[in-house]
Each structure stands twice: as C-alpha cells, then as structure tokens.
Design an enzyme around this catalytic site. Structure first.
Site, PDB file in Angstrom:
ATOM      1  N   MET A  91       0.962  -1.207   0.251  1.00 54.46           N
ATOM      2  CA  MET A  91      -0.035   0.168  -0.009  1.00 54.46           C
ATOM      3  C   MET A  91       0.766   1.248   0.132  1.00 54.46           C
ATOM      4  O   MET A  91       0.536   2.363   0.712  1.00 54.46           O
ATOM      5  CB  MET A  91      -1.166  -0.079   1.152  1.00 54.46           C
ATOM      6  CG  MET A  91      -1.887  -1.121   1.009  1.00 54.46           C
ATOM      7  SD  MET A  91      -3.043  -1.028  -0.370  1.00 54.46           S
ATOM      8  CE  MET A  91      -4.156  -2.221  -0.124  1.00 54.46           C
ATOM      9  N   ASN A 108       2.359  -5.243 -10.138  1.00 47.74           N
ATOM     10  CA  ASN A 108       1.383  -4.949  -9.038  1.00 47.74           C
ATOM     11  C   ASN A 108      -0.152  -5.371  -9.226  1.00 47.74           C
ATOM     12  O   ASN A 108      -0.610  -5.497 -10.493  1.00 47.74           O
ATOM     13  CB  ASN A 108       1.178  -3.377  -8.744  1.00 47.74           C
ATOM     14  CG  ASN A 108       0.713  -2.885  -7.373  1.00 47.74           C
ATOM     15  OD1 ASN A 108       0.255  -3.899  -6.693  1.00 47.74           O
ATOM     16  ND2 ASN A 108       0.162  -1.729  -7.371  1.00 47.74           N
ATOM     17  N   HIS A 110      -3.994  -5.261  -8.656  1.00 52.10           N
ATOM     18  CA  HIS A 110      -4.764  -4.249  -8.055  1.00 52.10           C
ATOM     19  C   HIS A 110      -6.378  -4.663  -8.230  1.00 52.10           C
ATOM     20  O   HIS A 110      -6.832  -5.301  -9.057  1.00 52.10           O
ATOM     21  CB  HIS A 110      -4.876  -3.183  -9.197  1.00 52.10           C
ATOM     22  CG  HIS A 110      -5.556  -1.871  -8.752  1.00 52.10           C
ATOM     23  ND1 HIS A 110      -5.525  -1.278  -7.578  1.00 52.10           N
ATOM     24  CD2 HIS A 110      -6.774  -1.333  -9.546  1.00 52.10           C
ATOM     25  CE1 HIS A 110      -6.634  -0.397  -7.669  1.00 52.10           C
ATOM     26  NE2 HIS A 110      -7.413  -0.381  -8.514  1.00 52.10           N
TER      27      HIS A 110
HETATM   28  C1  GAR Z   1      -5.501  -7.046  -2.836  1.00 48.12           C
HETATM   29  O1  GAR Z   1      -6.983  -7.344  -3.380  1.00 48.12           O
HETATM   30  C2  GAR Z   1      -4.782  -6.411  -3.640  1.00 48.12           C
HETATM   31  O2  GAR Z   1      -5.152  -6.142  -5.061  1.00 48.12           O
HETATM   32  C3  GAR Z   1      -4.971  -4.805  -2.924  1.00 48.12           C
HETATM   33  O3  GAR Z   1      -4.756  -5.210  -1.476  1.00 48.12           O
HETATM   34  C4  GAR Z   1      -5.155  -6.790  -1.567  1.00 48.12           C
HETATM   35  C5  GAR Z   1      -4.053  -7.548  -0.654  1.00 48.12           C
HETATM   36  O4  GAR Z   1      -4.830  -8.571  -0.085  1.00 48.12           O
HETATM   37  N1  GAR Z   1      -3.981  -3.822  -3.205  1.00 48.12           N
HETATM   38  C6  GAR Z   1      -4.481  -2.685  -3.308  1.00 48.12           C
HETATM   39  O5  GAR Z   1      -5.642  -2.209  -3.369  1.00 48.12           O
HETATM   40  C7  GAR Z   1      -3.549  -1.767  -3.937  1.00 48.12           C
HETATM   41  N2  GAR Z   1      -4.046  -0.577  -4.514  1.00 48.12           N
HETATM   42  P1  GAR Z   1      -3.662  -9.770   0.453  1.00 48.12           P
HETATM   43  O6  GAR Z   1      -2.747  -9.024   1.592  1.00 48.12           O
HETATM   44  O7  GAR Z   1      -4.591 -10.772   1.157  1.00 48.12           O
HETATM   45  O8  GAR Z   1      -2.973 -10.450  -0.540  1.00 48.12           O
END
Ligand code: GAR
EC number: 2.1.2.2
Length: 205
Positions: A91, A108, A110
């Site tokens: 993040m 990355n 998203h």
């Molecule tokens: C995921 O859905 C990823 O795409 C999102 O955070 C989540 C992490 O899940 N990322 C964002 O929103 C970045 N802009 P995880 O920690 O369980 O893999």
C-alpha cells in the site's frame, strides 16, 4: 534456475501465500527469495516466516523523507537479486530510485479493472459507482497510480447484496489465480512491453 521473486506486502498476504504455494512445485519456475513490507506485525510477514523465506521491513517513518525511504527500499530489494518484483497488497507508491532499478520488472496486483477505480479503495469505488462487473488487474508498475501496462485482467461480477468485504473477497479469489498464472508464465517464458501492450510467453522474447 527458477526466477527469483521478491514480494512486497502491507497486509494479510493471501496473494503472497498463493505465490508461496505455487513455488513449492519446481515446475512452476519461480522462487520467492524474500518478502518485504512497509510495516511490522502483519500476517504477510508471518506467512513468509512460516515458509522459511527471509523478510525485511522498511517503514517510511524511519527515514528522513520519502526519497530516503524509496532508496532504502530499493537497496533492501536489490540485496536479494530479484528477476521480478511483485507488489501484492503493498500500500505504498514506489518512487524514482526504485523504478530506476526495478522498472519494467515490477508488477502490482490491483482489485479493479484498470483503468477504472485506481487507488486504495478499488472494491468500494466499484460498489459506489454501481458497476455490474469489476475485477482485478496485474500491471507493470510505473510512476503513476495503477497506470502501468496491463499484464492480465479477470472480470468478477458485482452481486446485488454485495458489501465491500464480500466483493473484495470475490475479487481476491480471482486475483490470486490471476497472479499465480501470470507470474508463472512471466517467470518461465518471459514477457515484453511494447508501448502500452504486454506480451507474455516465448513469442515475447
Ligand atoms: C489485494 O486485493 C490487492 O489487490 C490490494 O490489496 C489486497 C491485498 O490482499 N491492493 C491494493 O488495493 C493496492 N492498490 P492480500 O494482502 O490478502 O494479498
């Protein structure tokens, strides 16, 4: 030799776990050689530790400014000599030092169908807008916010009774499969970027 992956996380690390699980199969063609984070005490780091993967943490607040953090993060990643860097729920925006070193080989994931709903709240923004289909996007990181060239996308339906959590969980199920599939192809068969378009596989090399 398996491709060397460094994975950066900020939270629960379920996408990281999917990669760790895939990498237990030698035929997958990749190995997670380190996991980095921008904060301590997260499940993502615990998942790495349980798999015996080295971890490192670079917190913005421990550095004089964002540029110093970006340089330190770049050094920490470089120490593990990655072929590919995977931001999996990381993040933070990486900066010029990082992109100077790892641009073109950092991806990355998203939780929205780019170019819709960039930023930190893709599932909530999709619900607010009222779209009937959203999804997930894997892209090559550039200096923008979720603007890089698209490697893979998967569509996910929005159900009438969804809240942010139920929608995000459905997206994450698709996202983990997309990430494992695309990173595996990139690791085994390579990829190329021409303008906005990414080609995967042997033909790309
Ligand atoms: C995921 O859905 C990823 O795409 C999102 O955070 C989540 C992490 O899940 N990322 C964002 O929103 C970045 N802009 P995880 O920690 O369980 O893999």
């Amino acid at each position: 030799m398996p491709a060397r992956l460094v994975v950066l996380v900020s939270g629960s690390g379920t996408n990281l776990q999917a990669l760790l699980d895939a990498c237990t199969d030698p035929a997958y063609g990749a190995e997670v050689v380190a996991v980095g984070a921008d904060r301590d005490g997260i499940e993502g780091l615990a998942r790495a530790a349980r798999s015996g993967v080295p971890t490192f943490v670079e917190r913005v607040g421990d550095h004089d400014d964002r540029a110093a953090w970006d340089a330190a993060l770049s050094e920490a990643v470089a120490a593990h000599r990655p072929d590919l860097v995977v931001l999996a729920g990381f993040m933070k925006l990486v900066g010029p030092a990082f992109l100077g070193r790892f641009g073109g080989r950092t991806v990355n994931t998203h939780p929205a169908l780019s170019p819709s709903f960039p930023g930190m709240s893709g599932p909530a923004d999709a619900l607010t807008y009222g779209v009937k289909v959203t999804g997930c996007t894997l892209f090559v990181v550039d200096e923008g916010v979720d603007t890089g060239q698209i490697v893979a996308q998967v569509a996910v339906p929005v159900e009438d009774d969804d809240d942010v959590d139920s929608l995000h969980e459905r997206i994450k199920t698709a996202e983990r499969a997309m990430l494992v599939e695309a990173v595996g192809v990139m690791a085994r068969d390579g990829f190329s970027v021409e303008g906005r378009r990414v080609r995967l596989g042997r033909a790309a090399r």
